[in-house]
Design a protein around this motif. Structure first.
Motif, mmCIF file in Angstrom:
data_model
loop_
_atom_site.group_PDB
_atom_site.id
_atom_site.type_symbol
_atom_site.label_atom_id
_atom_site.label_comp_id
_atom_site.label_asym_id
_atom_site.label_seq_id
_atom_site.Cartn_x
_atom_site.Cartn_y
_atom_site.Cartn_z
ATOM 1 N N PRO A 201 0.811 -1.220 0.000
ATOM 2 C CA PRO A 201 0.000 0.000 0.000
ATOM 3 C C PRO A 201 0.843 1.268 0.000
ATOM 4 N N SER A 202 0.340 2.283 -0.672
ATOM 5 C CA SER A 202 1.009 3.582 -0.658
ATOM 6 C C SER A 202 0.916 4.174 0.747
ATOM 7 N N LEU A 203 2.044 4.650 1.250
ATOM 8 C CA LEU A 203 2.051 5.269 2.570
ATOM 9 C C LEU A 203 1.540 6.694 2.465
ATOM 10 N N TYR A 204 0.645 7.056 3.346
ATOM 11 C CA TYR A 204 0.047 8.381 3.310
ATOM 12 C C TYR A 204 1.002 9.415 3.934
ATOM 13 N N PRO A 205 0.744 10.715 3.689
ATOM 14 C CA PRO A 205 1.608 11.744 4.292
ATOM 15 C C PRO A 205 1.657 11.634 5.806
ATOM 16 N N ASP A 206 2.857 11.631 6.375
ATOM 17 C CA ASP A 206 3.085 11.600 7.818
ATOM 18 C C ASP A 206 2.647 10.277 8.450
ATOM 19 N N GLU A 207 2.502 9.217 7.658
ATOM 20 C CA GLU A 207 2.109 7.907 8.204
ATOM 21 C C GLU A 207 3.350 7.146 8.664
ATOM 22 N N HIS B 75 -1.402 -5.924 6.272
ATOM 23 C CA HIS B 75 -1.830 -7.198 6.872
ATOM 24 C C HIS B 75 -3.317 -7.429 6.642
ATOM 25 N N LEU B 76 -4.130 -6.376 6.784
ATOM 26 C CA LEU B 76 -5.571 -6.517 6.565
ATOM 27 C C LEU B 76 -5.881 -6.859 5.114
ATOM 28 N N MET B 77 -5.160 -6.208 4.185
ATOM 29 C CA MET B 77 -5.430 -6.426 2.764
ATOM 30 C C MET B 77 -4.925 -7.782 2.275
ATOM 31 N N SER B 78 -3.844 -8.276 2.887
ATOM 32 C CA SER B 78 -3.218 -9.510 2.407
ATOM 33 C C SER B 78 -4.050 -10.747 2.715
ATOM 34 N N GLY B 79 -4.823 -10.688 3.794
ATOM 35 C CA GLY B 79 -5.587 -11.865 4.192
ATOM 36 C C GLY B 79 -4.752 -12.910 4.893
ATOM 37 N N ASN B 80 -3.529 -12.558 5.281
ATOM 38 C CA ASN B 80 -2.675 -13.513 6.003
ATOM 39 C C ASN B 80 -3.313 -13.904 7.333
ATOM 40 N N PHE C 51 -17.451 -7.955 -12.016
ATOM 41 C CA PHE C 51 -17.374 -9.316 -11.462
ATOM 42 C C PHE C 51 -16.485 -9.350 -10.217
ATOM 43 N N ILE C 52 -15.345 -8.653 -10.276
ATOM 44 C CA ILE C 52 -14.421 -8.638 -9.142
ATOM 45 C C ILE C 52 -15.073 -7.988 -7.932
ATOM 46 N N ASN C 53 -15.770 -6.859 -8.138
ATOM 47 C CA ASN C 53 -16.428 -6.156 -7.026
ATOM 48 C C ASN C 53 -17.500 -7.013 -6.361
ATOM 49 N N LYS C 54 -18.149 -7.891 -7.139
ATOM 50 C CA LYS C 54 -19.181 -8.750 -6.579
ATOM 51 C C LYS C 54 -18.589 -9.894 -5.749
ATOM 52 N N HIS C 55 -17.412 -10.368 -6.132
ATOM 53 C CA HIS C 55 -16.856 -11.564 -5.502
ATOM 54 C C HIS C 55 -15.683 -11.286 -4.566
ATOM 55 N N ILE C 56 -15.268 -10.046 -4.484
ATOM 56 C CA ILE C 56 -14.131 -9.733 -3.611
ATOM 57 C C ILE C 56 -14.565 -9.855 -2.143
ATOM 58 N N ASP C 57 -13.673 -10.318 -1.288
ATOM 59 C CA ASP C 57 -13.995 -10.573 0.119
ATOM 60 C C ASP C 57 -13.780 -9.325 0.969
ATOM 61 N N SER C 58 -14.796 -8.949 1.729
ATOM 62 C CA SER C 58 -14.571 -7.987 2.800
ATOM 63 C C SER C 58 -13.919 -8.734 3.962
ATOM 64 N N THR C 59 -13.454 -7.988 4.962
ATOM 65 C CA THR C 59 -12.823 -8.639 6.120
ATOM 66 C C THR C 59 -13.812 -9.592 6.804
ATOM 67 N N GLU C 60 -15.073 -9.133 6.987
ATOM 68 C CA GLU C 60 -16.083 -9.967 7.642
ATOM 69 C C GLU C 60 -16.390 -11.215 6.817
ATOM 70 N N ALA C 61 -16.547 -11.033 5.480
ATOM 71 C CA ALA C 61 -16.893 -12.167 4.623
ATOM 72 C C ALA C 61 -15.792 -13.226 4.633
ATOM 73 N N TYR C 62 -14.541 -12.776 4.613
ATOM 74 C CA TYR C 62 -13.427 -13.721 4.629
ATOM 75 C C TYR C 62 -13.355 -14.471 5.959
ATOM 76 N N GLN C 63 -13.579 -13.752 7.065
ATOM 77 C CA GLN C 63 -13.545 -14.412 8.365
ATOM 78 C C GLN C 63 -14.685 -15.426 8.504
ATOM 79 N N ILE C 64 -15.856 -15.098 7.959
ATOM 80 C CA ILE C 64 -16.992 -16.042 8.001
ATOM 81 C C ILE C 64 -16.673 -17.283 7.166
#
Length: 574
Positions: A6-12, A22-27, A516-529
């Motif tokens: 991910p791109s680091l934001y200003p002052d991050e 970590h959240l995006m990777s799904g590890n 198609f990708i937007n319909k099938h992509i996992d949110s954090t909750e969906a992946y955990q379920i």
């Protein structure tokens, strides 16, 4: 090399960027994320002075250099601001190459200093809301994690203290994203209203140290030479230290100094204030230098401590490119502050998106200073295009200069530079032309046409990628161990070759694939379920029974669960 970082934001801080990754990777585990980013599972989750950053820069490809990570996304500029160049170089090496646990902190004298590190990460509610609106998610800011900083330097509001630990004592390998943190779960420190001006001054000046682009070596002896010290010097040049300490304590009050871990023992002749004034060769915390600076400016020089001590204000700043449509509009949000090598005064360099870059020496003392240019470092394409148009007209040199906001000499120099570039291009073109054979000259038009880049048929590419993506998503859902379905994971599993980056970067040109990708992509909750269902089924198949803690352990989850995940978890246990 990572497929995505991910791109680091200003002052991050880097800690925050890794938490978002970590959240995006799904590890399933934090250690897997650490191994992906650093190639080692032993890198600690350090908020202020992280290490092994050369490995992180190498694995992120050409996105970030080691220097960019260290200087723009750690507290390195703050801790090296008043130190020697040798210590700064050694700290840079330790952070880049990696070090034993705590070696970077020991080098800067942090464990031995009475000024303790914050115990929890802090954030500003206004920054939280602004970042969510601008970037779609909040993040941990560097300027909020500095020792002694209890006020947001941008919004001048009291920082909220989260429950996320600052040190690695109890969570050595845990990165917690502010997005995943419950904003309502915080404590707000009780601050005496009489301290607010002082704390705001410290926050703003600390933030200035973070954004300084060079090491500021402040010799302690220079304090004795300041005009502000005139009332504390004897005829022989000695410092009336007792009077100085008494006035210093009266100015800040002992309660505030104790609150900042900078208390002074009135019965001691070897306090930290004695050592700075005497110019003893030892490490002194930047916060203490800022306290002395604020005291001398307030009590002796006659300036009151204000809530706006950034030398050029807090931005945004106006673009002073007279050739641009947005001239004098507050559109610049990037100001790089350095120090003048001769006067030590701050110099601000302002970068506009139109390519116009100018600088001036500060600090600004009135609103009119904001419209002052000291030096133009780059004119940009809009200004140069305007100069070309004016050169084709019949107006005078002075009129051109007035329209462009420069002096006539600058117009002449830039015109000559443009003409010299044109002449060089014309000469090169003539040489290439003469080198061609007669046959090539007769077929010039056809030759050029063969060199024209073929236009991409995005509709055709959309159909090809759609079929591949549908097949890939189906395969991922049939994997024995569930994997989070995200854009990066789809690109990683799809056999696209060179089209992999085109899928990620040009998704807006692929409407069918994008939908198609937007319909099938996992949110954090969906992946955990999905992981809970998989774990429950697995336990039923292998053991014929299941218990709650076994399901959570196999799924890689912990309490507390999100609301939707908790509901599904209770359903599975019935």
């Amino acid at each position: 090399m990572l497929a995505y970082f991910p791109s680091l934001y200003p002052d991050e801080i880097i800690y925050s960027g890794i938490a978002r990754y970590h959240l995006m990777s799904g590890n399933r585990t934090q250690k897997q994320t650490i191994f992906d980013l650093f190639g080692s599972r032993l890198v600690c989750a350090t908020a202020d002075l992280p290490s092994h950053l050369s490995a992180l820069a190498a694995r992120s490809g050409t996105v970030y250099t080691t220097e960019e990570l260290i200087k723009n996304h750690t507290l390195y500029p703050y801790y090296t601001s008043y130190g020697s160049k040798d210590k700064a170089k050694e700290l840079f090496r330790l952070m880049a190459e990696g070090s034993n646990r705590g070696e970077s902190h020991v080098l800067m004298g942090i464990p031995a200093c009475k000024i303790k590190l914050p115990t929890k990460l802090k954030y500003c509610s206004s920054c939280y809301q602004d970042d969510t609106k601008k970037y779609g998610e909040p993040y941990w800011h560097r300027c909020h994690q500095l020792p002694g900083v209890h006020i947001c330097p941008m919004h001048k509001s009291i920082l909220k203290v989260s429950t996320v630990e600052y040190s690695t004592l109890h969570h050595k390998f845990s990165f917690v994203s502010l997005t995943n943190y419950n904003e309502s779960d915080y404590t707000e420190p009780v601050v005496d209203s009489s301290w607010l001006d002082y704390l705001t001054f410290i926050a703003v000046q600390s933030n200035l140290l973070l954004h300084s682009q060079q090491i500021i070596k402040e010799e302690s002896a220079s304090y004795r030479k300041l005009p502000s010290m005139e009332g504390y010097r004897t005829v022989g040049g000695r410092v009336r230290i007792n009077r100085l300490i008494q006035n210093f304590r009266n100015s800040y009050t002992d309660k505030l100094l104790e609150y900042l871990d900078c208390g002074i023992d009135s019965n001691s002749s070897d306090t930290w204030l004695h050592k700075i004034i005497r110019n003893q060769e030892e490490i002194t915390h930047p916060l203490r230098h800022l306290l002395i600076f604020g005291f001398l400016e307030k009590s002796v020089a006659g300036f009151s401590v204000t809530t706006n001590n950034f030398p050029f204000g807090n931005g945004p700043w106006p673009c002073l490119n007279k050739a641009a449509d947005h001239y004098n509009q507050m559109v610049i949000d990037k100001c790089v502050v350095t120090r003048c090598s001769t006067t030590t005064k701050p110099v601000g360099t302002f970068h506009c998106n139109c390519g116009f870059i100018y600088s001036r020496r500060g600090p600004d003392t009135c609103d009119e200073d904001m419209n002052r240019i000291g030096r133009i470092k780059n004119f940009g394409s809009i200004w140069l295009d305007k100069l070309k148009c004016l050169n084709e007209s019949s107006i005078t040199l002075r009129q051109k200069a007035k329209i462009l906001g420069v002096d006539p000499g600058t117009v002449k120099n830039q015109t000559e530079l443009l003409n010299s570039n044109k002449a060089a291009l014309r000469t090169k073109k003539n040489q290439n032309y003469l080198a061609r054979s007669k046959r090539n000259r007769n077929n010039e038009k056809g030759f050029l046409q063969t060199k024209v880049k073929r236009k991409v048929d995005w509709n055709q590419r959309d159909e090809i990628l759609y079929v591949l993506v549908v097949e890939t998503v189906g395969q991922m859902k049939r994997l024995p161990n569930p994997e989070r379905i995200s854009l990066a994971s789809i690109a990683r599993h799809t056999d696209l070759g060179q089209l992999k980056q085109k899928l990620i970067k040009n998704l807006n040109k692929l409407p069918k694939t994008n939908e198609f990708i937007n319909k099938h992509i996992d949110s954090t909750e969906a992946y955990q379920i999905r992981r809970l269902i998989w774990a429950a089924n697995r336990l039923h198949e292998v053991e014929g029974r299941m218990s709650g803690w076994r399901v959570l352990k196999l799924a890689g989850l912990n309490h507390p669960l999100r609301k939707e995940v908790e509901i599904k978890f209770m359903e599975l246990l019935r």
